[in-house]
Design an enzyme around this catalytic site. Structure first.
Site, PDB file in Angstrom:
ATOM      1  N   HIS A  38      10.616  45.109  30.059  1.00 57.15           N
ATOM      2  CA  HIS A  38      10.530  45.487  28.648  1.00 57.15           C
ATOM      3  C   HIS A  38       9.365  46.441  28.330  1.00 57.15           C
ATOM      4  O   HIS A  38       9.556  47.458  27.662  1.00 57.15           O
ATOM      5  CB  HIS A  38      10.395  44.244  27.761  1.00 57.15           C
ATOM      6  CG  HIS A  38      11.418  43.181  28.050  1.00 57.15           C
ATOM      7  ND1 HIS A  38      12.728  43.469  28.370  1.00 57.15           N
ATOM      8  CD2 HIS A  38      11.338  41.830  28.049  1.00 57.15           C
ATOM      9  CE1 HIS A  38      13.389  42.337  28.557  1.00 57.15           C
ATOM     10  NE2 HIS A  38      12.577  41.332  28.379  1.00 57.15           N
ATOM     11  N   LYS A  47       3.781  35.843  16.817  1.00 55.87           N
ATOM     12  CA  LYS A  47       4.832  36.588  17.516  1.00 55.87           C
ATOM     13  C   LYS A  47       4.907  37.962  16.864  1.00 55.87           C
ATOM     14  O   LYS A  47       5.192  38.074  15.673  1.00 55.87           O
ATOM     15  CB  LYS A  47       6.183  35.878  17.384  1.00 55.87           C
ATOM     16  CG  LYS A  47       7.317  36.703  17.997  1.00 55.87           C
ATOM     17  CD  LYS A  47       8.619  35.926  18.091  1.00 55.87           C
ATOM     18  CE  LYS A  47       9.802  36.814  18.492  1.00 55.87           C
ATOM     19  NZ  LYS A  47       9.649  37.454  19.797  1.00 55.87           N
TER      20      LYS A  47
END
Ligand code: BG6
EC number: 1.1.1.49
Length: 493
Positions: free
Chosen positions: A238, A343
């Protein structure tokens, strides 16, 4: 590549009972149904080790969609989806079971897509069985997903095995970050805006930061995660994919070969990190117990199934340099970790500081312009601009103000499409530009392997503990601070 937009296809999901299928693929297929993106002739064939008949499978599918989709199921669309569902009980090691699948597929000579939502240890058998029974004609495609190996060598093994039976044009390697709306927007942002297009280089840009910060721990995946660590689980795929998209030159067009070609050039230009510079260019950590969202969470070593001696990293930060004319002297700082304070993920482009005499008394220090591409949460783009503070005083007083673009607020029709929804649709269309080719995966491993090997040699000395709920180990700050830079703060844009 044959497209199936006009004909529909057969989508076979190996691992029909598994987590990926339940959490991601089935809800995504339901949403594609709802947005009328599945052809009326398309069938979905769950394949796995369960003695379900079609009705039982449908029930399981409905339960998964209910559990993992944040919305009520609409009966009209559920009915449509449910009519497409078939189930084939398959042990991937048994040719006789694949004959049953062949029987189901034979009814029509259609484009067939095999989604391997199974552990890589079973890939070989699936590829071989499909090949043996001629279920790999040029009308077929195959989707595989990470971990595509745990090193260059093991990834080559997977690639060699699959390429015995499928051509590269039939292989769709998923990196779900490539299906995210905000990642897709990087190309238009860079290449369709003259301001950025002309200034995307080392004359104007000072450095780049890419952060993917997670609150979750390893979610009962000890066996998988402990052999990967955050480096192989997140950076190899990623983060490096995002880096290549930020750094690559403009592709000739959107065809996958041109996009992949440009990304590969960047991967090949990454300056090597190995035992000689490992401590200057990397920091790694492992979480100890702490508090996340007001709840106590255990340390990595106390997670379910753990091995107390593990020195696997759950956090990593890196200073990455690209050895080409465009980026020489512009570090890309990457950081990602589990059990961090929030997050969020973002890419921040820091432009070079300016210095001039005109405003020397107006502003003690000129702040850098930065372009913040916030991927999650609240997909947004921010840019800070230095302005005059309004007022009648003779002296200019300057302050940095923020220009904000929030996808949800500005685009009323903005509809968050899940990455898997998009990638499944692209695979049905036979378009590979959002997928990763063999060379990309292998180039990424070539760069990752020496880092992991250098860490192994250093043993535990390079691994620092950090408290769950914090921003990671202190060495990560020291790494960037010694270049007179700081990590962008989540709460202070
Ligand atoms: C997966 C990793 O690929 O990506 C997980 O295996 C990680 O460990 C996840 O949590 C993060 O994805 P996202 O889309 O939530 O940022």
């Amino acid at each position: 590549m044959i497209k199936n937009i006009d004909t529909g296809c057969d989508l076979v999901i190996f691992g029909a009972k598994g987590d990926l299928s339940k959490r991601k693929l089935l809800p995504a297929l339901y949403k594609l149904e709802k947005s009328h993106n599945i052809h009326k002739n398309t069938r979905i064939i769950g394949a796995g080790r369960a003695n379900w008949n079609a009705q039982e499978y449908k029930k399981e599918v409905k339960n998964s969609i209910k559990q993992f989709l944040n919305e009520e199921i609409d009966d009209v669309y559920w009915k449509k989806l449910s009519n497409r569902l078939y189930f084939c009980n398959i042990d991937v090691y048994k040719t006789s079971d694949f004959l049953k699948l062949k029987e189901i597929l034979k009814i029509r000579r259609n484009v067939t897509i095999y989604y391997c939502a199974v552990p890589p240890s079973t890939f070989d058998s699936i590829f071989t069985q499909l090949g043996k029974l001629n279920l790999n004609s040029n009308l077929t495609r195959i989707i595989i997903e990470k971990p595509l190996g745990i090193s260059l060598e093991t990834s080559q093994e997977i690639n060699n095995k699959i390429s015995k039976y499928f051509l590269e044009s039939q292989i769709f390697r998923i990196d779900h970050y490539l299906g995210k709306e905000t990642v897709l927007n990087l190309l238009p942002l860079r290449f369709a805006n003259s301001l950025f297009y002309h200034n995307w280089n080392n004359k104007i840009i000072d450095h780049v930061q890419i952060t993917v910060s997670e609150e979750v721990g390893i979610e009962n995946r000890w066996n998988y995660f402990d052999q990967m660590g955050q480096m192989k689980d997140m950076v190899q795929n990623h983060l490096l994919q995002m880096l290549t998209i930020v750094a690559m030159s403009m592709p000739k067009n959107f065809e996958s070969k041109y996009i992949q070609e440009e990304k590969i050039k960047i991967l090949r230009s990454l300056r090597k990190i190995d035992k000689d510079n490992i401590n200057q260019k990397t920091a790694r950590g492992q979480y100890s117990s702490g508090i996340i969202k007001g709840k106590n969470v255990p340390s990595y070593l106390k997670e379910n199934g753990s091995n107390q001696n593990s020195d696997t990293e759950t956090f990593v930060s890196l200073k990455v340099e690209i050895e080409n004319d465009q980026w020489l002297g512009v570090p890309f700082y990457l950081r990602t970790g589990k059990r961090l304070a929030h997050k969020y993920s973002e890419i921040v482009i820091y432009f070079k500081k300016t210095s001039n005499n005109l405003f020397q008394y107006s502003c003690k220090e000129f702040p850098q312009n930065k372009l913040i591409i916030r991927l999650e949460p609240n997909a947004s783009i921010y840019m800070n601009i230095l302005n005059k503070i309004p007022g009648i005083e003779e002296q200019y007083k300057l302050k940095s103000y923020l220009m904000k673009f929030n996808y949800f607020k500005e685009i009323s029709s903005y509809n968050l499409i899940d990455a898997y929804e998009r990638l499944l649709l692209e695979s049905m269309k036979g378009i590979q530009s959002l997928f990763v080719c063999r060379e990309e995966v292998e180039e990424a491993w070539k760069w990752i392997d020496p880092i992991v090997n250098a860490w192994k040699k250093e043993k535990k000395s390079t691994l620092q503990l950090y408290k769950a709920g914090s921003w990671g180990p202190i060495n990560s700050n020291l790494m960037i601070n010694k270049d007179n830079r700081k990590w962008n703060r989540f709460d202070k844009i």
